[in-house]
Design a protein around this motif. Structure first.
Motif, PDB file in Angstrom:
ATOM      1  N   GLY A 137       0.790  -1.224   0.000  1.00  0.00           N
ATOM      2  CA  GLY A 137       0.000   0.000   0.000  1.00  0.00           C
ATOM      3  C   GLY A 137       0.825   1.278   0.000  1.00  0.00           C
ATOM      4  O   GLY A 137       0.277   2.371   0.048  1.00  0.00           O
ATOM      5  N   ARG A 138       2.161   1.153  -0.057  1.00  0.00           N
ATOM      6  CA  ARG A 138       2.996   2.357  -0.076  1.00  0.00           C
ATOM      7  C   ARG A 138       3.448   2.624  -1.509  1.00  0.00           C
ATOM      8  O   ARG A 138       3.388   1.748  -2.373  1.00  0.00           O
ATOM      9  N   ARG A 139       3.937   3.850  -1.721  1.00  0.00           N
ATOM     10  CA  ARG A 139       4.431   4.172  -3.057  1.00  0.00           C
ATOM     11  C   ARG A 139       5.893   3.757  -3.162  1.00  0.00           C
ATOM     12  O   ARG A 139       6.747   4.248  -2.433  1.00  0.00           O
ATOM     13  N   ILE A 140       6.161   2.832  -4.095  1.00  0.00           N
ATOM     14  CA  ILE A 140       7.509   2.276  -4.212  1.00  0.00           C
ATOM     15  C   ILE A 140       8.092   2.613  -5.583  1.00  0.00           C
ATOM     16  O   ILE A 140       7.442   2.421  -6.605  1.00  0.00           O
ATOM     17  N   GLY A 141       9.318   3.099  -5.567  1.00  0.00           N
ATOM     18  CA  GLY A 141       9.977   3.431  -6.825  1.00  0.00           C
ATOM     19  C   GLY A 141      10.908   2.315  -7.267  1.00  0.00           C
ATOM     20  O   GLY A 141      11.566   1.674  -6.448  1.00  0.00           O
ATOM     21  N   VAL A 142      10.941   2.056  -8.577  1.00  0.00           N
ATOM     22  CA  VAL A 142      11.864   1.058  -9.139  1.00  0.00           C
ATOM     23  C   VAL A 142      12.407   1.594 -10.463  1.00  0.00           C
ATOM     24  O   VAL A 142      11.880   2.565 -11.000  1.00  0.00           O
ATOM     25  N   GLN A 143      13.463   0.945 -10.970  1.00  0.00           N
ATOM     26  CA  GLN A 143      13.883   1.268 -12.336  1.00  0.00           C
ATOM     27  C   GLN A 143      13.078   0.396 -13.287  1.00  0.00           C
ATOM     28  O   GLN A 143      12.985  -0.822 -13.108  1.00  0.00           O
ATOM     29  N   THR A 147      14.514  -6.358 -12.449  1.00  0.00           N
ATOM     30  CA  THR A 147      13.918  -7.405 -11.628  1.00  0.00           C
ATOM     31  C   THR A 147      13.264  -6.810 -10.383  1.00  0.00           C
ATOM     32  O   THR A 147      12.331  -7.394  -9.839  1.00  0.00           O
ATOM     33  N   GLY A 148      13.759  -5.653  -9.940  1.00  0.00           N
ATOM     34  CA  GLY A 148      13.103  -4.957  -8.820  1.00  0.00           C
ATOM     35  C   GLY A 148      11.670  -4.612  -9.210  1.00  0.00           C
ATOM     36  O   GLY A 148      10.719  -4.803  -8.433  1.00  0.00           O
ATOM     37  N   ASP A 149      11.517  -4.114 -10.417  1.00  0.00           N
ATOM     38  CA  ASP A 149      10.201  -3.788 -10.977  1.00  0.00           C
ATOM     39  C   ASP A 149       9.319  -5.047 -10.983  1.00  0.00           C
ATOM     40  O   ASP A 149       8.194  -5.047 -10.475  1.00  0.00           O
ATOM     41  N   THR A 150       9.862  -6.140 -11.547  1.00  0.00           N
ATOM     42  CA  THR A 150       9.091  -7.381 -11.626  1.00  0.00           C
ATOM     43  C   THR A 150       8.678  -7.858 -10.232  1.00  0.00           C
ATOM     44  O   THR A 150       7.529  -8.254 -10.015  1.00  0.00           O
ATOM     45  N   TYR A 151       9.626  -7.790  -9.289  1.00  0.00           N
ATOM     46  CA  TYR A 151       9.351  -8.279  -7.945  1.00  0.00           C
ATOM     47  C   TYR A 151       8.220  -7.485  -7.290  1.00  0.00           C
ATOM     48  O   TYR A 151       7.257  -8.057  -6.769  1.00  0.00           O
ATOM     49  N   PHE A 162      10.703   4.353 -12.806  1.00  0.00           N
ATOM     50  CA  PHE A 162      11.561   5.456 -13.226  1.00  0.00           C
ATOM     51  C   PHE A 162      12.534   4.983 -14.294  1.00  0.00           C
ATOM     52  O   PHE A 162      12.845   3.797 -14.377  1.00  0.00           O
ATOM     53  N   GLN A 163      13.019   5.945 -15.086  1.00  0.00           N
ATOM     54  CA  GLN A 163      13.957   5.621 -16.157  1.00  0.00           C
ATOM     55  C   GLN A 163      15.273   5.090 -15.583  1.00  0.00           C
ATOM     56  O   GLN A 163      15.939   4.287 -16.196  1.00  0.00           O
ATOM     57  N   ASP A 164      15.663   5.552 -14.414  1.00  0.00           N
ATOM     58  CA  ASP A 164      16.861   5.007 -13.784  1.00  0.00           C
ATOM     59  C   ASP A 164      16.744   5.065 -12.268  1.00  0.00           C
ATOM     60  O   ASP A 164      15.878   5.746 -11.726  1.00  0.00           O
ATOM     61  N   GLY A 165      17.649   4.347 -11.619  1.00  0.00           N
ATOM     62  CA  GLY A 165      17.612   4.255 -10.164  1.00  0.00           C
ATOM     63  C   GLY A 165      17.811   5.603  -9.485  1.00  0.00           C
ATOM     64  O   GLY A 165      17.188   5.893  -8.458  1.00  0.00           O
ATOM     65  N   ALA A 166      18.683   6.437 -10.076  1.00  0.00           N
ATOM     66  CA  ALA A 166      18.982   7.727  -9.457  1.00  0.00           C
ATOM     67  C   ALA A 166      17.728   8.594  -9.358  1.00  0.00           C
ATOM     68  O   ALA A 166      17.508   9.280  -8.357  1.00  0.00           O
ATOM     69  N   LEU A 182      15.877  -1.673  -5.155  1.00  0.00           N
ATOM     70  CA  LEU A 182      16.988  -1.561  -6.097  1.00  0.00           C
ATOM     71  C   LEU A 182      18.035  -2.632  -5.773  1.00  0.00           C
ATOM     72  O   LEU A 182      18.061  -3.164  -4.663  1.00  0.00           O
ATOM     73  N   ASP A 183      18.930  -2.887  -6.723  1.00  0.00           N
ATOM     74  CA  ASP A 183      20.026  -3.827  -6.482  1.00  0.00           C
ATOM     75  C   ASP A 183      20.953  -3.263  -5.402  1.00  0.00           C
ATOM     76  O   ASP A 183      21.160  -2.052  -5.327  1.00  0.00           O
ATOM     77  N   SER A 184      21.550  -4.190  -4.630  1.00  0.00           N
ATOM     78  CA  SER A 184      22.275  -3.748  -3.431  1.00  0.00           C
ATOM     79  C   SER A 184      23.443  -2.791  -3.700  1.00  0.00           C
ATOM     80  O   SER A 184      23.555  -1.760  -3.026  1.00  0.00           O
ATOM     81  N   ALA A 185      24.297  -3.109  -4.667  1.00  0.00           N
ATOM     82  CA  ALA A 185      25.487  -2.275  -4.854  1.00  0.00           C
ATOM     83  C   ALA A 185      25.147  -0.845  -5.287  1.00  0.00           C
ATOM     84  O   ALA A 185      25.614   0.118  -4.677  1.00  0.00           O
ATOM     85  N   PRO A 186      24.306  -0.672  -6.309  1.00  0.00           N
ATOM     86  CA  PRO A 186      23.929   0.708  -6.644  1.00  0.00           C
ATOM     87  C   PRO A 186      23.169   1.383  -5.512  1.00  0.00           C
ATOM     88  O   PRO A 186      23.324   2.600  -5.310  1.00  0.00           O
ATOM     89  N   ALA A 187      22.391   0.608  -4.769  1.00  0.00           N
ATOM     90  CA  ALA A 187      21.656   1.205  -3.654  1.00  0.00           C
ATOM     91  C   ALA A 187      22.637   1.822  -2.663  1.00  0.00           C
ATOM     92  O   ALA A 187      22.431   2.942  -2.189  1.00  0.00           O
ATOM     93  N   GLN A 188      23.733   1.104  -2.394  1.00  0.00           N
ATOM     94  CA  GLN A 188      24.732   1.647  -1.467  1.00  0.00           C
ATOM     95  C   GLN A 188      25.341   2.942  -1.997  1.00  0.00           C
ATOM     96  O   GLN A 188      25.550   3.894  -1.263  1.00  0.00           O
ATOM     97  N   GLU A 189      25.606   2.955  -3.290  1.00  0.00           N
ATOM     98  CA  GLU A 189      26.166   4.176  -3.888  1.00  0.00           C
ATOM     99  C   GLU A 189      25.204   5.350  -3.730  1.00  0.00           C
ATOM    100  O   GLU A 189      25.600   6.451  -3.376  1.00  0.00           O
ATOM    101  N   HIS A 190      23.933   5.091  -4.010  1.00  0.00           N
ATOM    102  CA  HIS A 190      22.950   6.175  -3.929  1.00  0.00           C
ATOM    103  C   HIS A 190      22.795   6.671  -2.501  1.00  0.00           C
ATOM    104  O   HIS A 190      22.700   7.870  -2.267  1.00  0.00           O
ATOM    105  N   VAL A 191      22.753   5.745  -1.576  1.00  0.00           N
ATOM    106  CA  VAL A 191      22.568   6.139  -0.182  1.00  0.00           C
ATOM    107  C   VAL A 191      23.780   6.947   0.296  1.00  0.00           C
ATOM    108  O   VAL A 191      23.643   7.933   1.013  1.00  0.00           O
ATOM    109  N   ALA A 192      24.972   6.546  -0.164  1.00  0.00           N
ATOM    110  CA  ALA A 192      26.170   7.276   0.234  1.00  0.00           C
ATOM    111  C   ALA A 192      26.152   8.711  -0.291  1.00  0.00           C
ATOM    112  O   ALA A 192      26.740   9.607   0.286  1.00  0.00           O
ATOM    113  N   ARG A 193      25.457   8.918  -1.408  1.00  0.00           N
ATOM    114  CA  ARG A 193      25.450  10.245  -2.013  1.00  0.00           C
ATOM    115  C   ARG A 193      24.285  11.104  -1.558  1.00  0.00           C
ATOM    116  O   ARG A 193      24.203  12.276  -1.892  1.00  0.00           O
TER     117      ARG A 193
END
Ligand code: ARG
Length: 489
Positions: A137-143, A147-151, A162-166, A182-193
């Protein structure tokens, strides 16, 4: 009234188009090339560093190409197009953090997998979401297309795609959505930024990445698998992965507290000055102008032709077959969206041939615009008084020459504002070129966004440039209109 020589104008249009086409179709056939497609919005696997696409995937394929003596070309496109590009033979391999799934296996072959990854949930600090259950019931963003989208679609509900994870993460940071999957590695990059975000400890799914290769290319698959194995055994793979670990948080945006002025200055510097990023906008702008200009010429030529055929048929009953064909063309082109047409022309019509993408775009937009121009010009022709044709004929002119030297010039003048409008629409419509990995103005802004994780300034800059071009174009058209009016007297 001044006499215009329509034939000359038409010939000129055709000639300039021909020159531009030959200039665009320069791509040479070369056996030694390896074309890789990716979606370079996925650090640390693929992202831009300056104008170069780097990252674990990019470096691995570079090494594979080097070891097998191939020249590597990397093309950047939307993630949901990379598999299609391989499948249709537009590319040899897709390396894009692609998760191995049964559905995808039906379309392409996978190499042996080279990495394990998880789908994780990113939330804002202080969020009450603490796991998969609370996502309902929440609003969830995916690329889009991942597979995040599919899941999320299958297990939780319709996500915001969204067109991309960023972009998804930027939406989360500004409170427009509640979580990002999102996939774990890019997620870490985004969170760090991005300050104020964190990743939940439990993950949603475990996956493996592999590269995608067209079915029925066993020799290529074998080459990839063998080289991947070599690279694993001799430690190259580990070295490449290590190189991209701990590379995060290079470009934090200035903190809000430092005031709007310095935030803007800092943001400007990061988005446009650093690493010469303004060049993406400049080069993209040139591509946009090139495509729009050639497509306008092509559209005009097609439009004139179709309009003349249709009105000749209306008035004299001649050219029945041609008229039917024109009708079909108008129906199909006006009945389908231009981005779908662009994709069909690229992936279906030009599937087997290696043509320049600029040319594909020109053809797509030219053919599309032609349909609208045709109807505009036809309405112009119909608006010219019937007596004009009779007068021309009674002066001894043939139907054709009356059309050319009496009717068309007047029709053209009548429809100039509508034509101008069509060109403006066309210019802006070319912004979907990124779908086929063309780096136009919009895509230039996207690339900057993917490097700086800043959605604000790149988008504003892109919008401003379009606006300026459109204003200049309108001014020019106004001048032309005044000029034509003067000639009337
Ligand atoms: N692993 C996910 C998938 O295969 C996401 C990949 C996204 N890759 C990218 N380069 N944007 O669907």
């Amino acid at each position: 009234m001044k006499e215009y020589n329509c034939k000359k104008i038409l010939l000129l249009l055709l000639a300039s188009m021909l020159c531009l086409f030959t200039a665009c179709g320069e791509k040479a056939e070369n056996r030694q090339k390896l074309i890789m497609v990716t979606n370079a919005t996925f650090p640390p696997y693929e992202f831009y560093q300056g104008s170069k696409i780097v990252g674990i995937d990019a470096d691995m394929v570079r090494e594979i190409a080097r070891r097998n003596n191939l020249e590597l070309i990397i093309e950047d496109m939307a993630f949901d197009s990379v598999i299609a590009a391989v499948q249709t033979g537009k590319a040899d391999v897709a390396a894009s953090g692609i998760t191995v799934t049964e559905d995808r296996k039906k379309q392409i072959d996978f190499t042996t997998s080279y990495v394990k990854a998880d789908q994780v949930i990113i939330v804002r600090d202080g969020s009450d979401i603490n796991g998969a259950e609370s996502l309902k019931g929440r609003r969830i963003g995916v690329q889009h297309g991942t597979t995040g989208d599919t899941y999320v679609t299958a297990n939780i509900g319709e996500p915001d795609r969204f067109q991309d994870g960023a972009l998804a993460v930027a939406s989360l940071a500004t409170g427009k959505i509640d979580a990002v999957v999102l996939d774990s590695a890019p997620a870490q990059e985004h969170v760090a930024r991005n300050a104020g975000l964190h990743i939940l400890p439990t993950s949603l799914a475990s996956e493996e990445y592999a590269m995608a290769i067209r079915k029925n290319r066993p020799e290529l698959l074998l080459m990839f698998n063998k080289t991947l194995m070599d690279m694993q055994l001799d430690g190259t793979m580990a070295a490449i992965t290590a190189k991209y670990q701990g590379e995060k948080t290079k470009e934090h945006t200035a903190t809000q507290s430092s005031g709007i002025g310095s935030w803007l200055a800092h943001s400007f510097e990061i988005n446009f000055v650093k690493d010469g990023r303004w060049k993406y906008l400049l080069n993209g702008f040139l591509v946009t102008i090139e495509i729009s200009f050639c497509a306008v010429l092509m559209g005009l030529a097609i439009g004139f032709l179709v309009a003349v055929i249709r009105s000749t048929h209306d008035q004299t009953g001649r050219h029945t077959v041609l008229n039917i064909l024109c009708h079909l063309y108008l129906t199909v082109v006006r009945g389908t969206p231009v981005v779908v047409q662009l994709l069909i022309i690229y992936f279906v019509i030009f599937a087997a041939v290696d043509v320049s993408k600029v040319l594909v775009a020109i053809v797509a937009f030219g053919v599309n615009s032609g349909a609208y121009v045709a109807e505009i010009i036809r309405s112009g022709i119909m608006a010219v008084d019937h007596g004009q044709m009779e007068a021309g004929r009674s002066l001894g002119l043939s139907y054709g020459s009356t059309m050319r030297s009496v009717i068309l010039p007047q029709a053209f003048k009548n429809v100039l504002p509508a034509l101008g409008n069509e060109f403006i629409v066309l210019l802006k419509e070319t912004s979907v070129c990124g779908y086929i990995a063309l780096q136009d103005l919009t895509k230039g802004g996207d690339i900057i966004r993917s490097q700086t994780y800043d959605a604000f300034l790149p988008l504003i800059a892109v919008a401003l440039i379009y606006l300026i071009v459109v204003v200049c174009l309108s001014q020019l058209l106004k001048k032309l209109e005044i000029h034509l009016k003067k000639n009337e007297r």
